[in-house]
Design a protein around this motif. Structure first.
Motif, PDB file in Angstrom:
ATOM      1  N   GLU A 154       0.830  -1.204   0.000  1.00 12.40           N
ATOM      2  CA  GLU A 154       0.000   0.000   0.000  1.00 12.40           C
ATOM      3  C   GLU A 154       0.864   1.253   0.000  1.00 12.40           C
ATOM      4  N   ALA A 155       1.911   1.256   0.837  1.00 12.59           N
ATOM      5  CA  ALA A 155       2.816   2.403   0.879  1.00 12.59           C
ATOM      6  C   ALA A 155       3.519   2.583  -0.456  1.00 12.59           C
ATOM      7  N   CYS A 215       2.417   1.715  -3.416  1.00 13.95           N
ATOM      8  CA  CYS A 215       1.456   2.252  -4.384  1.00 13.95           C
ATOM      9  C   CYS A 215       1.271   3.755  -4.184  1.00 13.95           C
ATOM     10  N   TYR A 216       1.233   4.175  -2.919  1.00 13.21           N
ATOM     11  CA  TYR A 216       1.053   5.606  -2.638  1.00 13.21           C
ATOM     12  C   TYR A 216       2.257   6.401  -3.132  1.00 13.21           C
ATOM     13  N   TYR A 217       3.465   5.921  -2.854  1.00 13.90           N
ATOM     14  CA  TYR A 217       4.660   6.641  -3.301  1.00 13.90           C
ATOM     15  C   TYR A 217       4.745   6.661  -4.818  1.00 13.90           C
ATOM     16  N   HIS A 223       2.169   6.768  -6.758  1.00 13.43           N
ATOM     17  CA  HIS A 223       1.190   7.803  -7.104  1.00 13.43           C
ATOM     18  C   HIS A 223       1.807   9.194  -6.985  1.00 13.43           C
ATOM     19  N   LYS A 231      -1.345  14.200   4.483  1.00 13.21           N
ATOM     20  CA  LYS A 231      -0.972  13.316   3.386  1.00 13.21           C
ATOM     21  C   LYS A 231      -1.571  13.883   2.111  1.00 13.21           C
ATOM     22  N   PHE A 284      -2.509  14.046  -2.094  1.00  6.52           N
ATOM     23  CA  PHE A 284      -2.897  13.195  -3.222  1.00  6.52           C
ATOM     24  C   PHE A 284      -3.093  14.055  -4.461  1.00  6.52           C
ATOM     25  N   ARG A 292      -8.678   9.313  -5.152  1.00  7.27           N
ATOM     26  CA  ARG A 292      -7.808   8.528  -4.263  1.00  7.27           C
ATOM     27  C   ARG A 292      -7.820   9.120  -2.857  1.00  7.27           C
ATOM     28  N   GLU A 318      -9.149   7.190   0.519  1.00  7.47           N
ATOM     29  CA  GLU A 318      -8.330   7.061   1.727  1.00  7.47           C
ATOM     30  C   GLU A 318      -9.055   7.646   2.937  1.00  7.47           C
TER      31      GLU A 318
END
Length: 334
Positions: free
Chosen positions: A5-6, A8-10, A12, A104, A106, A111, A115
């Motif tokens: 998950e982390a 995928c976020y990075y 993004h 955080k 985005f 997305r 979250e």
């Protein structure tokens, strides 16, 4: 799963940053382009003048704001803030280089909403906020963005100066210090940018209104924190929390503001815990900083020098360099 998950976020974030970098156009090129709308050209020329002013007051420039990105919409990123039940301090998120921060970001609004919903299911309170610009802390040459320009000239000047403070003074894992200093210096510098007395007075009114609203919201945050500390969760505490919110809306509606519609403000402002956490991060120390600047006879460059020194100390927020009542000495130019 957490690592995936982390990752995928990075990914993004990296993808959004690459899109930003690839979309940049040189500021001078856009200004010289005969097809550039006149209003856009004037805003970009203003940004060039703000850079000159920023250097004069001691901010680090590098290649910041020497390019432009025609980014769609009202934001570049959507910021997410989350709080645990019974708290008005934001949960921290960790990032390389930046360290722990209470938000955080985005590039993708959907997305961000997904979250937020995930955190709500975990019992968190959340606040989503549009952001027209962000700082890469001098690692990259941040561009001007179309959302920055859409906020108007006064906000454009303040936003540029705010983000340049981040590229000048930044301490890992100290978000209240970083955002508080950037907010305060950004506001004060936006006022001082104007040499025309009429324009300076207009900017003073806008900043004064912003600070009056912020003081009211910070006061709510402090009252809610005291409520949570002194009472247990339950219907009675919820009722008291609702009463504090109603009181704050009445206080906002009663403010004498020159640049804001207090009725609409009081109706629309979000007063949930997570949004109050965001207010605390950006505005909690402004009154103290204003008193210190007054002691320095309004010398913003000296105040910035004090912020640089504070950044070298273990607890920069409590540094004497930024606190009212500091005495000067022959060894200290303050």
């Amino acid at each position: 799963l957490a690592s995936l998950e982390a990752g995928c976020y990075y990914t993004h974030l990296a993808s959004g940053q690459v899109r930003m970098l690839l979309a940049r156009r040189d500021l001078g090129e856009v200004i010289a382009d005969s097809e550039t709308p006149e209003n856009l050209r004037q805003h970009l020329e203003l940004a060039q003048r703000v850079r000159v002013f920023a250097a004069r007051i001691g901010l680090d420039l590098g290649g910041q704001y020497t390019s432009y990105v025609d980014w769609p919409g009202d934001r570049v990123v959507t910021t997410l803030v989350a709080t645990r039940p019974g708290e008005v301090d934001a949960e921290s998120f960790w990032f390389p280089f930046a360290g722990e921060v209470p938000y955080k970001g985005f590039f993708d609004q959907e997305r961000a909403r997904a979250e937020a919903e995930k955190l709500r299911r975990r019992g968190r309170d959340v606040c989503l906020h549009p952001i027209p610009a962000y700082s890469t802390l001098g690692w990259l040459d941040d561009p001007l963005t179309a959302p920055m320009l859409r906020e108007g000239r006064g906000r454009l000047i303040e936003t540029m100066l705010h983000e340049l403070v981040h590229a000048t003074v930044y301490v890992r894992d100290e978000p209240e210090f970083n955002e508080g200093i950037a907010t305060f210096i950004g506001q004060e510098a936006a006022i001082r940018y104007h040499e025309d007395p009429r324009k300076r007075e207009e900017e003073q009114r806008r900043v004064a209104d912003d600070r009056a609203v912020a003081r009211t919201l910070v006061a709510l945050r402090e009252r809610v924190a005291e409520l949570y500390l002194g009472s247990e969760a339950g219907a009675q505490r919820d009722a008291s929390r609702a009463a504090l919110e109603s009181q704050t809306r009445a206080e906002l509606a009663a403010l004498d503001l020159a640049t804001r519609d207090v009725r609409k403000l009081a109706e629309r402002v979000r007063l949930n815990d997570a949004c109050q956490a965001l207010i605390g991060t950006y505005h909690g120390d402004l009154t103290r900083y204003a008193k210190r600047l007054q002691e320095l006879n309004g010398d913003l460059r000296t105040f910035l020098d004090g912020a640089r020194r504070a950044a070298e100390e273990p607890d920069p927020r409590s540094s004497a360099h930024l606190s009212p009542g500091r005495k000067s000495s022959p060894e200290d130019p303050d």
